[in-house]
Scaffold this active site. Structure first.
Site, short mmCIF file in Angstrom:
data_model
loop_
_atom_site.label_atom_id
_atom_site.label_comp_id
_atom_site.label_asym_id
_atom_site.label_seq_id
_atom_site.Cartn_x
_atom_site.Cartn_y
_atom_site.Cartn_z
N GLY A 13 0.77 -1.23 0.00
CA GLY A 13 0.00 0.00 0.00
C GLY A 13 0.81 1.28 0.00
O GLY A 13 0.32 2.30 0.50
N ASN A 15 1.40 3.18 -2.54
CA ASN A 15 0.63 4.17 -3.32
C ASN A 15 -0.57 4.68 -2.54
O ASN A 15 -0.90 5.87 -2.61
CB ASN A 15 0.18 3.56 -4.65
CG ASN A 15 1.26 3.62 -5.70
OD1 ASN A 15 1.57 4.68 -6.21
ND2 ASN A 15 1.87 2.47 -6.00
N ARG A 66 -16.22 -15.41 -9.34
CA ARG A 66 -15.70 -14.04 -9.28
C ARG A 66 -16.82 -13.02 -9.07
O ARG A 66 -16.66 -12.04 -8.36
CB ARG A 66 -14.95 -13.74 -10.59
CG ARG A 66 -13.88 -12.70 -10.47
CD ARG A 66 -13.29 -12.46 -11.83
NE ARG A 66 -12.35 -13.48 -12.24
CZ ARG A 66 -11.04 -13.41 -12.06
NH1 ARG A 66 -10.52 -12.36 -11.45
NH2 ARG A 66 -10.24 -14.36 -12.48
N MET A 91 -4.62 -6.77 -6.74
CA MET A 91 -4.14 -7.83 -7.63
C MET A 91 -5.23 -8.83 -8.04
O MET A 91 -4.93 -9.99 -8.31
CB MET A 91 -2.97 -8.57 -6.97
CG MET A 91 -1.78 -7.68 -6.67
SD MET A 91 -1.17 -6.78 -8.12
CE MET A 91 -0.26 -8.09 -8.93
N ARG A 92 -6.48 -8.40 -8.08
CA ARG A 92 -7.54 -9.25 -8.62
C ARG A 92 -8.03 -8.62 -9.91
O ARG A 92 -8.24 -7.40 -9.97
CB ARG A 92 -8.74 -9.37 -7.66
CG ARG A 92 -8.42 -9.74 -6.24
CD ARG A 92 -7.64 -11.02 -6.10
NE ARG A 92 -8.30 -12.17 -6.68
CZ ARG A 92 -7.68 -13.34 -6.86
NH1 ARG A 92 -6.41 -13.49 -6.53
NH2 ARG A 92 -8.33 -14.35 -7.39
N ASN A 108 -6.58 3.44 -12.00
CA ASN A 108 -5.57 2.44 -11.65
C ASN A 108 -4.20 3.00 -11.95
O ASN A 108 -4.05 3.86 -12.82
CB ASN A 108 -5.78 1.17 -12.50
CG ASN A 108 -4.79 0.08 -12.17
OD1 ASN A 108 -4.50 -0.18 -10.99
ND2 ASN A 108 -4.23 -0.55 -13.19
N HIS A 110 -0.40 1.75 -13.12
CA HIS A 110 0.28 0.59 -13.73
C HIS A 110 1.75 0.94 -13.92
O HIS A 110 2.07 2.03 -14.41
CB HIS A 110 -0.38 0.27 -15.08
CG HIS A 110 0.22 -0.93 -15.73
ND1 HIS A 110 -0.05 -2.21 -15.29
CD2 HIS A 110 1.10 -1.05 -16.75
CE1 HIS A 110 0.63 -3.08 -16.04
NE2 HIS A 110 1.34 -2.40 -16.93
N THR A 142 -11.23 0.35 -17.56
CA THR A 142 -12.28 -0.14 -18.45
C THR A 142 -12.18 -1.67 -18.45
O THR A 142 -11.22 -2.22 -17.91
CB THR A 142 -12.07 0.42 -19.88
OG1 THR A 142 -10.76 0.05 -20.32
CG2 THR A 142 -12.21 1.93 -19.92
N LEU A 145 -8.05 -5.11 -19.62
CA LEU A 145 -6.96 -4.91 -18.66
C LEU A 145 -5.94 -3.88 -19.16
O LEU A 145 -5.39 -4.02 -20.25
CB LEU A 145 -6.27 -6.26 -18.41
CG LEU A 145 -5.26 -6.29 -17.28
CD1 LEU A 145 -5.95 -6.20 -15.93
CD2 LEU A 145 -4.42 -7.57 -17.35
C1 GRF Z 1 2.72 -0.73 -7.83
O1 GRF Z 1 3.89 -0.96 -8.54
C2 GRF Z 1 1.59 -0.48 -8.77
O2 GRF Z 1 1.98 0.17 -9.94
C3 GRF Z 1 1.15 -1.86 -9.09
O3 GRF Z 1 1.26 -2.58 -7.89
C4 GRF Z 1 2.27 -1.97 -7.08
C5 GRF Z 1 1.64 -1.65 -5.77
O4 GRF Z 1 2.57 -1.21 -4.81
N1 GRF Z 1 -0.18 -1.83 -9.64
P1 GRF Z 1 2.07 -0.61 -3.44
O5 GRF Z 1 1.20 -1.67 -2.76
O6 GRF Z 1 1.31 0.63 -3.71
O7 GRF Z 1 3.32 -0.36 -2.65
#
Ligand code: GRF
Length: 197
Positions: A13, A15, A66, A91-92, A108, A110, A142, A145
């Site tokens: 977490g 981010n 799901r 991650m789902r 999101n 990426h 959207t 993916l």
């Molecule tokens: C990040 O690299 C993000 O781009 C990707 O998953 C990672 C998450 O890292 N989708 P964190 O949990 O925010 O440290």
């Protein structure tokens, strides 16, 4: 009016922490919920330490269904009445049904310069390709993916001696700058592209 933001994560977490810390003062949004797909996601503890409500729905009992998992997730998220959903290392893979409920309101981050390197192992793939420049992207979610409209990108130069780990560490620092910058703009209804640095 202040926008309410829910953040979804699966892991550490970092981010989420950057987003939550950014939403103070005259920021047009506030965090109302941090949600995980596991009770053990360490990001939940970080959110609690920051004073944000947390919740989780374990995806494992829903194996093979799901839609049922997403219904449970949606109900918990909906209870917090967010205006915006930020995926931050969630991650789902989400189905079209879930995404369409939140389309236009879900972001999101990426770790690549989309449209390059959708999916996983982005840093290794950038190195294998010999890219001189890598980075990260914030986009609207959207059903396809990593293909939604791009709202922001941050560029990170690749060093000759980079490994996937060293490159990932520098991209992550950029993620922590880019995601808050895009959210701040997005929360005012502004979808113009953010480019960093
Ligand atoms: C990040 O690299 C993000 O781009 C990707 O998953 C990672 C998450 O890292 N989708 P964190 O949990 O925010 O440290």
């Amino acid at each position: 009016m202040t926008k309410r933001v829910a953040i979804l994560l699966s892991g550490g977490g970092s981010n989420m922490v950057a987003l939550v810390k950014s939403m103070t003062g005259d920021h047009p949004a506030r965090p109302v919920l941090v949600m995980a797909n596991s009770e053990n996601a360490s990001g939940l503890d970080k959110a609690r330490a920051l004073g944000v409500d947390t919740d989780w729905v374990d995806h494992r009992p829903f194996k093979g269904d799901r839609a049922a998992f997403e219904d449970a997730l949606h109900a918990r998220i909906d209870a917090a009445k967010p205006d915006i959903l930020c995926l931050a290392g969630f991650m789902r893979v989400l189905t079209e049904g879930f995404v369409s409920r939140w389309q236009g309101r879900m972001l999101n981050i990426h770790p690549s310069l989309l449209p390059k390197y959708r999916g996983l192992h982005t840093h290794a793939r950038a190195l294998e390709a010999g890219d001189r420049e890598h980075g990260c992207t914030v986009h609207e979610v959207t059903p396809q993916l990593d293909l939604g409209p791009i709202l922001g990108q941050a560029y990170v130069p690749v060093k000759p001696d980079d490994t996937p780990d060293t490159l990932a560490a520098r991209v992550l620092i950029s993620e922590h700058q880019l995601y808050p910058a895009v959210l701040r703009r997005f929360a005012t209804g502004d979808r113009t592209l953010v480019q960093l640095p």
